[in-house]
Design a protein around this motif. Structure first.
Motif, short mmCIF file in Angstrom:
data_model
loop_
_atom_site.label_atom_id
_atom_site.label_comp_id
_atom_site.label_asym_id
_atom_site.label_seq_id
_atom_site.Cartn_x
_atom_site.Cartn_y
_atom_site.Cartn_z
N ILE A 1 0.84 -1.20 0.00
CA ILE A 1 0.00 0.00 0.00
C ILE A 1 0.87 1.26 0.00
CG2 ILE A 1 -1.67 1.34 1.34
CD1 ILE A 1 -2.78 -1.36 2.35
N MET A 2 1.96 1.22 0.78
CA MET A 2 2.86 2.37 0.83
C MET A 2 3.49 2.65 -0.53
SD MET A 2 3.00 4.03 3.67
CE MET A 2 4.47 4.95 3.25
N ILE A 3 3.83 1.59 -1.25
CA ILE A 3 4.40 1.78 -2.59
C ILE A 3 3.42 2.50 -3.49
CG2 ILE A 3 5.13 0.56 -4.69
CD1 ILE A 3 6.41 -1.54 -2.87
N LEU A 4 2.14 2.11 -3.41
CA LEU A 4 1.11 2.79 -4.21
C LEU A 4 0.97 4.25 -3.81
CD1 LEU A 4 -1.66 0.02 -4.32
CD2 LEU A 4 -0.03 0.63 -6.12
N VAL A 5 1.05 4.52 -2.50
CA VAL A 5 0.96 5.90 -2.01
C VAL A 5 2.14 6.72 -2.54
CG1 VAL A 5 1.10 7.35 0.06
CG2 VAL A 5 -0.35 5.30 0.05
N ILE A 6 3.33 6.13 -2.49
CA ILE A 6 4.53 6.83 -2.96
C ILE A 6 4.43 7.12 -4.45
CG2 ILE A 6 7.02 6.58 -3.35
CD1 ILE A 6 7.10 4.97 -0.70
N LEU A 7 3.97 6.16 -5.22
CA LEU A 7 3.82 6.38 -6.66
C LEU A 7 2.80 7.48 -6.94
CD1 LEU A 7 3.84 2.68 -7.97
CD2 LEU A 7 5.69 4.35 -8.08
N PHE A 8 1.72 7.51 -6.16
CA PHE A 8 0.71 8.57 -6.31
C PHE A 8 1.33 9.94 -6.03
CE2 PHE A 8 -2.34 11.44 -4.28
CZ PHE A 8 -3.30 11.55 -5.28
#
Length: 283
Positions: free
Chosen positions: A15-22
């Motif tokens: 989930i954090m990876i998705l947040v960082i990409l966003f």
């Protein structure tokens, strides 16, 4: 229970990876350098909690603004040098002091992490080219002169986390060219309060293997020590390298192998000089 917690952390990392990409794709284009620095610092602090790594910070960055957003509005940024143990070093250091960091060019092609590195302004060095060191030193000096903090690992590779490797003086040239202060920072990883090399990926250890160790091991911590800044006035890159190594090895309580290597080199040169002088006497 340990397995359940580890799996939960792994899902949270996804989930954090998705947040960082966003953040990289949507927010970064809308904010300036200071806004990006604040985003990076906050996200990295959250990431450390997600990974289950407890951070302890000793010392403080001399300029508070630089620590908050990674940009020093009062002058050049810091040239930050730290010991290198694991891939999470970058996130830990960014949680304390947002920086642009120097990395080998191969990282740029890594899945996901390479995109994140490029998006956060990483300076990539091609070690296969002789002029790469001079070029990256110029790029580092340029970023520092703009007020940005730049981070590099003077060991040039990852260690086991329990000792320092010899420092390379080449990239200290960026501090000489920019006149920036060098800010030494040490990282010591611990397991249940004792020094540990568990998170190191030195040698042939795969990155994912290290990630699993971190996620599934309770009691991990890291001690971050921000040392006094070093002035570059009138000093060569070799002198700065030796000074930084002495400060960092002292803070970690380990041998200063950089000084030992320099002393061995000095003795070899002295022995060669004496041998040459003796040979000239016999002619």
């Amino acid at each position: 229970m340990r397995y359940v917690i580890g799996c939960g952390r792994m899902a949270a990392v996804g989930i954090m990876i998705l947040v960082i990409l966003f953040i990289l794709l949507v927010l970064f284009p809308l904010v300036g350098r200071k806004g990006r620095g604040r985003c990076v610092r906050r996200v990295c602090r959250v990431l450390m909690r997600v990974l289950g790594v407890r951070m302890t910070v000793r010392g403080a960055v001399p300029v508070a603004q630089s620590a908050e957003c990674g940009v020093n509005g009062e002058g050049p940024g810091y040239m930050v040098c730290a010991n290198h143990v694991s891939f999470i070093d970058i996130f830990i250091l960014d949680a304390v002091l947002p920086c642009r960091f120097v990395a080998k060019k191969e990282i740029a092609s890594w899945p996901v992490f390479g995109f994140i590195a490029r998006g956060t302004g990483t300076l990539f060095i091609d070690r296969s080219r002789k002029r790469a060191v001079l070029e990256i030193a110029d790029a580092m000096a340029g970023a520092i002169n703009e007020g940005t903090n730049v981070l590099f690992f003077p060991e040039g590779t990852t260690g086991n986390g329990l000792e320092l490797l010899p420092f390379h003086p080449n990239l200290f040239e960026a501090a000489v060219r920019s006149g920036a202060q060098i800010l030494p920072v040490t990282l010591r990883y611990t397991l249940d309060g004792k020094p540990s090399g568990l998170v190191s990926y030195a040698g042939d250890v795969a990155l994912f293997t290290v990630l699993k160790r971190i996620l599934f091991t309770p009691g991990l911590g890291v001690e971050v020590t921000v040392l006094d800044s070093v002035s570059v006035d009138g000093k060569t890159r070799q002198a700065l390298c030796l000074e930084a190594s002495a400060l960092m090895s002292g803070a970690l309580g380990v041998s200063d192998v950089t000084a030992e290597r320099e002393e061995a080199r000095r003795r070899r040169l002295q022995a060669m000089s004496e041998t040459k002088a003796e040979a000239e006497k016999t002619v």
